[in-house]
Write an enzyme that holds these catalytic residues in place. Sequence first.
Site, PDB file in Angstrom:
ATOM      1  N   ASP A  74      34.181  45.757  33.807  1.00 13.02           N
ATOM      2  CA  ASP A  74      34.969  45.133  32.147  1.00 13.02           C
ATOM      3  C   ASP A  74      35.585  47.079  32.232  1.00 13.02           C
ATOM      4  O   ASP A  74      36.163  47.045  30.638  1.00 13.02           O
ATOM      5  CB  ASP A  74      34.785  43.783  31.305  1.00 13.02           C
ATOM      6  CG  ASP A  74      34.421  42.883  31.380  1.00 13.02           C
ATOM      7  OD1 ASP A  74      34.763  42.781  33.146  1.00 13.02           O
ATOM      8  OD2 ASP A  74      34.488  41.348  30.454  1.00 13.02           O
ATOM      9  N   ASP A 117      37.592  41.222  34.090  1.00 13.07           N
ATOM     10  CA  ASP A 117      38.487  40.085  32.972  1.00 13.07           C
ATOM     11  C   ASP A 117      39.960  39.668  32.931  1.00 13.07           C
ATOM     12  O   ASP A 117      40.905  41.381  33.604  1.00 13.07           O
ATOM     13  CB  ASP A 117      38.920  40.901  31.782  1.00 13.07           C
ATOM     14  CG  ASP A 117      37.666  39.734  30.557  1.00 13.07           C
ATOM     15  OD1 ASP A 117      36.837  39.564  31.773  1.00 13.07           O
ATOM     16  OD2 ASP A 117      38.010  39.696  29.429  1.00 13.07           O
ATOM     17  N   HIS A 119      42.700  37.244  32.693  1.00 10.11           N
ATOM     18  CA  HIS A 119      42.888  36.752  31.908  1.00 10.11           C
ATOM     19  C   HIS A 119      45.117  35.846  32.410  1.00 10.11           C
ATOM     20  O   HIS A 119      45.391  36.772  32.646  1.00 10.11           O
ATOM     21  CB  HIS A 119      42.747  36.455  30.782  1.00 10.11           C
ATOM     22  CG  HIS A 119      41.414  36.630  30.354  1.00 10.11           C
ATOM     23  ND1 HIS A 119      40.342  36.016  30.332  1.00 10.11           N
ATOM     24  CD2 HIS A 119      41.144  37.818  29.580  1.00 10.11           C
ATOM     25  CE1 HIS A 119      39.179  36.305  30.345  1.00 10.11           C
ATOM     26  NE2 HIS A 119      39.486  37.305  29.208  1.00 10.11           N
ATOM     27  N   SER A 125      40.939  32.265  24.975  1.00  9.54           N
ATOM     28  CA  SER A 125      40.624  33.132  23.586  1.00  9.54           C
ATOM     29  C   SER A 125      41.708  33.863  23.591  1.00  9.54           C
ATOM     30  O   SER A 125      41.528  34.220  22.078  1.00  9.54           O
ATOM     31  CB  SER A 125      40.025  33.823  24.385  1.00  9.54           C
ATOM     32  OG  SER A 125      40.430  34.541  25.157  1.00  9.54           O
ATOM     33  N   HIS A 161      44.471  40.164  25.632  1.00  9.30           N
ATOM     34  CA  HIS A 161      44.253  41.190  26.431  1.00  9.30           C
ATOM     35  C   HIS A 161      43.916  40.455  28.016  1.00  9.30           C
ATOM     36  O   HIS A 161      43.692  39.667  28.012  1.00  9.30           O
ATOM     37  CB  HIS A 161      42.844  42.263  25.899  1.00  9.30           C
ATOM     38  CG  HIS A 161      41.591  40.908  26.334  1.00  9.30           C
ATOM     39  ND1 HIS A 161      41.577  39.630  25.339  1.00  9.30           N
ATOM     40  CD2 HIS A 161      40.576  40.018  26.606  1.00  9.30           C
ATOM     41  CE1 HIS A 161      40.352  38.573  25.834  1.00  9.30           C
ATOM     42  NE2 HIS A 161      39.708  39.225  26.797  1.00  9.30           N
ATOM     43  N   LYS A 186      36.773  37.671  36.686  1.00 11.58           N
ATOM     44  CA  LYS A 186      36.215  36.594  35.843  1.00 11.58           C
ATOM     45  C   LYS A 186      37.301  36.048  35.060  1.00 11.58           C
ATOM     46  O   LYS A 186      38.233  37.449  34.305  1.00 11.58           O
ATOM     47  CB  LYS A 186      35.326  37.036  34.980  1.00 11.58           C
ATOM     48  CG  LYS A 186      35.253  38.396  34.188  1.00 11.58           C
ATOM     49  CD  LYS A 186      33.850  38.606  33.788  1.00 11.58           C
ATOM     50  CE  LYS A 186      34.065  39.820  32.567  1.00 11.58           C
ATOM     51  NZ  LYS A 186      34.016  39.374  31.320  1.00 11.58           N
ATOM     52  N   GLU A 193      36.473  30.321  28.000  1.00 13.24           N
ATOM     53  CA  GLU A 193      35.799  31.689  27.530  1.00 13.24           C
ATOM     54  C   GLU A 193      35.052  32.060  28.484  1.00 13.24           C
ATOM     55  O   GLU A 193      34.208  31.147  29.309  1.00 13.24           O
ATOM     56  CB  GLU A 193      35.223  31.963  26.391  1.00 13.24           C
ATOM     57  CG  GLU A 193      35.027  33.460  25.878  1.00 13.24           C
ATOM     58  CD  GLU A 193      36.161  34.361  26.258  1.00 13.24           C
ATOM     59  OE1 GLU A 193      36.528  34.717  27.282  1.00 13.24           O
ATOM     60  OE2 GLU A 193      36.459  34.248  25.017  1.00 13.24           O
ATOM     61  N   ALA A 234      31.892  44.535  27.506  1.00 13.58           N
ATOM     62  CA  ALA A 234      30.932  45.454  25.853  1.00 13.58           C
ATOM     63  C   ALA A 234      29.697  45.403  25.455  1.00 13.58           C
ATOM     64  O   ALA A 234      29.053  43.849  26.010  1.00 13.58           O
ATOM     65  CB  ALA A 234      32.016  45.669  24.563  1.00 13.58           C
ATOM     66  N   CYS A 238      30.124  40.842  27.354  1.00 14.73           N
ATOM     67  CA  CYS A 238      30.642  40.699  28.460  1.00 14.73           C
ATOM     68  C   CYS A 238      28.977  41.237  29.122  1.00 14.73           C
ATOM     69  O   CYS A 238      28.037  40.075  30.273  1.00 14.73           O
ATOM     70  CB  CYS A 238      32.017  40.917  29.281  1.00 14.73           C
ATOM     71  SG  CYS A 238      33.255  40.114  28.456  1.00 14.73           S
TER      72      CYS A 238
END
Length: 298
Positions: A74, A117, A119, A125, A161, A186, A193, A234, A238
């Site tokens: 990420d 990520d 989304h 989330s 995000h 992902k 989540e 982070a 993740c």
Amino acid sequence: MVALQMGFLEQMKLPFRTGEFDGHLLTVIAKRSPSRPCIISYRLIQFSLGIQRTANVVMADSQSSFRPALLVVDMQEDFCPPSGSLAVPLGRTITPLINTLLTVPPRTLPLKIATQDWHPPNHISFAPNHPSNPPPFVTSHTITNPLNPSQSYTTLLWPPHCIQSTPGASLIPELSSQNFTHIIKKGLDPRVEMYSAFFDPFPPTPTGERVCDSGLAKLLHDEKVTHVYVVGLAGDYCVKHTAYDAAKEGFQTVIIEEGTKTVNPGGWEECKKEMESIGGVRVVSVESEEVQRLFKKD
């Protein structure tokens, strides 16, 4: 168990080799385990004073047992200062180290995998997707397993995000993205989540079905990976959960400390202890032997 000198073993040729060990003649018969191809089982037949003695020794073969993969988790605009909506403090500063790892030749580091990520706008989330638009970072929400309503977990809500196909979801430009062999997306399912790059947090059903499976586990197993190195953002979210799942899948897993930053730096030491004691994941320095072996020339 018979102790063997590594210098002696490294000179052996599979599948058979006869040589001296501590002054005794040994015949070594090597058999590769079908269930754990990175392990060699050595059967030592020692002839001493006319008496045959045998012992089984299981030992990793230094060459065939090391097929590593690098997971870069990420490294996206929304997770990096100065303008990321969920920026991790100093998140961009780890890029030079990651780029150095990405230069390791394919013969040594054959898989270099980025995760993103990715989304949808209605992801569960995101704080604004809940009634009254509760404040992110401090508001929790309980998520129920879509495949089994009896299972649930509680997670923090975040600002929107890494929304699919937006600038915030893109990998940062200073990352040497041309060196990635694969990119895994992902967090695509709006109902759950997904911190881990492997799976959602819920256990599989009795038939093996999961809410989300990125395909990363299958990729690593198909490529016969033995060791996984994890960096990115982070460290306490993740990266941690990706490393947990890598270890659960049977890979020797380490997080490179200088290659990650955390949302909560003050809790990082406790997080590291938890990962090692519960998850079987070690956090190591870039100067450690585990990492430096990537840079050793043949």
